[in-house]
Design an enzyme around this catalytic site. Structure first.
Site, short mmCIF file in Angstrom:
data_model
loop_
_atom_site.label_atom_id
_atom_site.label_comp_id
_atom_site.label_asym_id
_atom_site.label_seq_id
_atom_site.Cartn_x
_atom_site.Cartn_y
_atom_site.Cartn_z
N ALA A 109 0.80 -1.22 0.00
CA ALA A 109 0.00 0.00 0.00
C ALA A 109 0.84 1.28 0.00
CB ALA A 109 -0.93 -0.01 1.22
N ARG A 136 -1.62 1.26 7.79
CA ARG A 136 -0.96 1.40 9.10
C ARG A 136 -0.20 2.69 9.36
NH1 ARG A 136 -1.16 -3.64 7.53
NH2 ARG A 136 -2.09 -5.14 8.94
N GLN A 183 0.65 -6.29 -3.46
CA GLN A 183 -0.48 -6.59 -2.57
C GLN A 183 -1.59 -5.58 -2.81
OE1 GLN A 183 1.27 -7.49 1.63
NE2 GLN A 183 2.87 -6.48 0.50
N ASP A 206 -5.35 -1.56 -6.48
CA ASP A 206 -5.78 -0.31 -7.11
C ASP A 206 -5.49 -0.20 -8.60
OD1 ASP A 206 -2.99 0.26 -7.23
OD2 ASP A 206 -3.04 1.29 -5.30
N CYS A 263 -26.57 -9.38 -8.87
CA CYS A 263 -26.51 -10.06 -10.17
C CYS A 263 -27.92 -10.38 -10.64
CB CYS A 263 -25.72 -11.35 -9.97
SG CYS A 263 -25.63 -12.44 -11.38
N CYS A 311 -28.99 -13.17 -11.19
CA CYS A 311 -29.39 -14.40 -10.48
C CYS A 311 -29.78 -14.11 -9.02
CB CYS A 311 -28.27 -15.43 -10.53
SG CYS A 311 -26.95 -15.14 -9.33
N SER A 357 4.33 -3.03 5.10
CA SER A 357 4.71 -3.25 6.50
C SER A 357 5.16 -4.69 6.72
CB SER A 357 3.51 -2.95 7.41
OG SER A 357 2.45 -3.83 7.10
N ASN A 382 11.03 1.52 2.80
CA ASN A 382 9.78 1.69 3.55
C ASN A 382 9.94 2.81 4.55
OD1 ASN A 382 7.17 0.25 3.60
ND2 ASN A 382 7.55 0.22 5.80
P1 CNA Z 1 0.33 -1.52 5.23
O1 CNA Z 1 0.32 -2.58 6.25
O2 CNA Z 1 -0.63 -0.40 5.32
O3 CNA Z 1 1.80 -0.93 5.20
C1 CNA Z 1 2.18 0.12 4.37
C2 CNA Z 1 3.62 0.45 4.68
O4 CNA Z 1 4.04 1.41 3.70
C3 CNA Z 1 3.84 1.06 6.05
O5 CNA Z 1 4.86 0.34 6.72
C4 CNA Z 1 4.29 2.51 5.77
O6 CNA Z 1 5.30 2.95 6.64
C5 CNA Z 1 4.81 2.41 4.36
N1 CNA Z 1 4.64 3.61 3.56
C6 CNA Z 1 3.58 4.44 3.47
N2 CNA Z 1 3.78 5.40 2.56
C7 CNA Z 1 5.03 5.17 2.06
C8 CNA Z 1 5.82 5.82 1.07
N3 CNA Z 1 5.39 6.91 0.43
N4 CNA Z 1 7.05 5.32 0.81
C9 CNA Z 1 7.52 4.23 1.48
N5 CNA Z 1 6.82 3.58 2.41
C10 CNA Z 1 5.58 4.03 2.69
O7 CNA Z 1 0.16 -2.12 3.76
P2 CNA Z 1 0.63 -3.53 3.18
O8 CNA Z 1 0.52 -3.43 1.71
O9 CNA Z 1 1.89 -4.00 3.77
O10 CNA Z 1 -0.52 -4.46 3.75
C11 CNA Z 1 -1.11 -5.29 2.99
C12 CNA Z 1 -2.61 -4.98 2.74
C13 CNA Z 1 -2.96 -3.53 2.62
C14 CNA Z 1 -2.90 -5.55 1.40
O11 CNA Z 1 -3.87 -6.53 1.56
C15 CNA Z 1 -3.43 -4.42 0.54
O12 CNA Z 1 -4.44 -4.90 -0.32
C16 CNA Z 1 -3.99 -3.45 1.49
N6 CNA Z 1 -4.15 -2.05 0.98
C17 CNA Z 1 -4.00 -1.77 -0.34
C18 CNA Z 1 -4.16 -0.47 -0.79
C19 CNA Z 1 -3.99 -0.17 -2.28
O13 CNA Z 1 -4.32 -1.00 -3.12
N7 CNA Z 1 -3.46 0.99 -2.63
C20 CNA Z 1 -4.45 0.56 0.11
C21 CNA Z 1 -4.61 0.22 1.47
C22 CNA Z 1 -4.44 -1.10 1.89
#
Ligand code: CNA
Length: 238
Positions: A24, A36, A103, A106, A150, A152, A191, A213
């Protein structure tokens, strides 16, 4: 230029077998909140945590509440790919990057031009009937009101992997194979808390693991290079 970003630039210049694995945090600079961070979805006013609302059980029991959250929080209007999405797409076009494993749900990697995108958790740009499987355009699900149904009578659902649901085996096997054979593995904006996706890191065999990150992750000690900066800003320099 920051020393670590310079190192990343060199790793990228020297390799033609880079794999990217992200989450994300890759899309926050496009305006989509993660789960998070301080201003992520966990810290917003909502009756349940995102992982409860985005679970199979919750969707089955409360599709109305699920769709309220889905349209308010998962669907963000007028989002554009940022520098991270765009640079990853250009690295693929240059023949240096083999796959983006994400993950995210979007669709922004594809919007930036990436072709080989493995969506571990699916996409909110696709929908299908939870009863008969008929595919539907995502439009009504994402922008309509009430529970989309749907012909159905079944509830139309997003083509995403909800919590409690298994990941697609074929996508997971491909992701494992790309990571296992990667020369450089860049992990960013995640995360590394959500399994089984986070466990993919264990399949990497190389010695060029880059972690980009904002905050620390449970896997920081595995990394050969750590950059705690915004991923879009990092990719604008490499
Ligand atoms: P998370 O657990 O929300 O972690 C996101 C991480 O990204 C955090 O550790 C932040 O510190 C870090 N972060 C935030 N902004 C930045 C940046 N600009 N540069 C670098 N690091 C950054 O998200 P994960 O993806 O680890 O968790 C998995 C879930 C969140 C998945 O199932 C996703 O589908 C789900 N998710 C997706 C979206 C999307 O599609 N954009 C949005 C929100 C959640």
């Amino acid at each position: 230029m920051d020393e670590n970003i310079q190192k990343l630039k060199e790793l990228i210049a020297e390799s033609d077998n880079i794999v990217f694995f992200g989450g994300a945090g890759v899309s926050t600079e496009s305006g989509i909140p993660d789960f998070r961070s301080v201003d992520g979805l966990y810290n917003q006013e909502w009756k349940y945590p995102p992982e409860t609302i985005l679970s199979h059980t919750f969707f089955e029991r409360h599709p109305d509440e699920y769709y309220r959250f889905h349209r308010a929080k998962l669907v963000v209007e007028n989002v554009q790919p940022n520098t991270a999405h765009k640079r990853l797409a250009s690295l693929e076009a240059e023949g240096k990057l083999k796959a983006v494993i994400t993950q995210n749900i979007d669709g922004l990697h594809q919007a930036a031009g990436s072709k080989n995108v493995l969506e571990l958790h699916g996409s909110i740009l696709r929908a299908y009937c939870s009863r008969c499987g008929k595919p539907y355009p995502a439009e009504r699900m994402n922008h309509g009101t009430g529970i989309p149904k749907c012909d159905c009578g079944g509830v139309i659902r997003p083509d995403i992997v909800l919590y409690e649901e298994p990941l697609d085996n074929e996508i997971m096997s491909k992701a494992i194979s790309y990571i296992r054979h990667a020369d450089v593995l860049i992990i960013g904006g995640t995360s590394l808390n959500v399994y089984p996706a986070a466990g993919l890191i264990n399949y990497y065999r190389g010695h060029k693991l880059v972690l980009i990150n904002l905050s620390a992750t449970p896997f920081d000690s595995y990394a050969d290079l750590i950059i705690h900066q915004k991923i879009g800003e990092v990719f604008s320099q490499v």
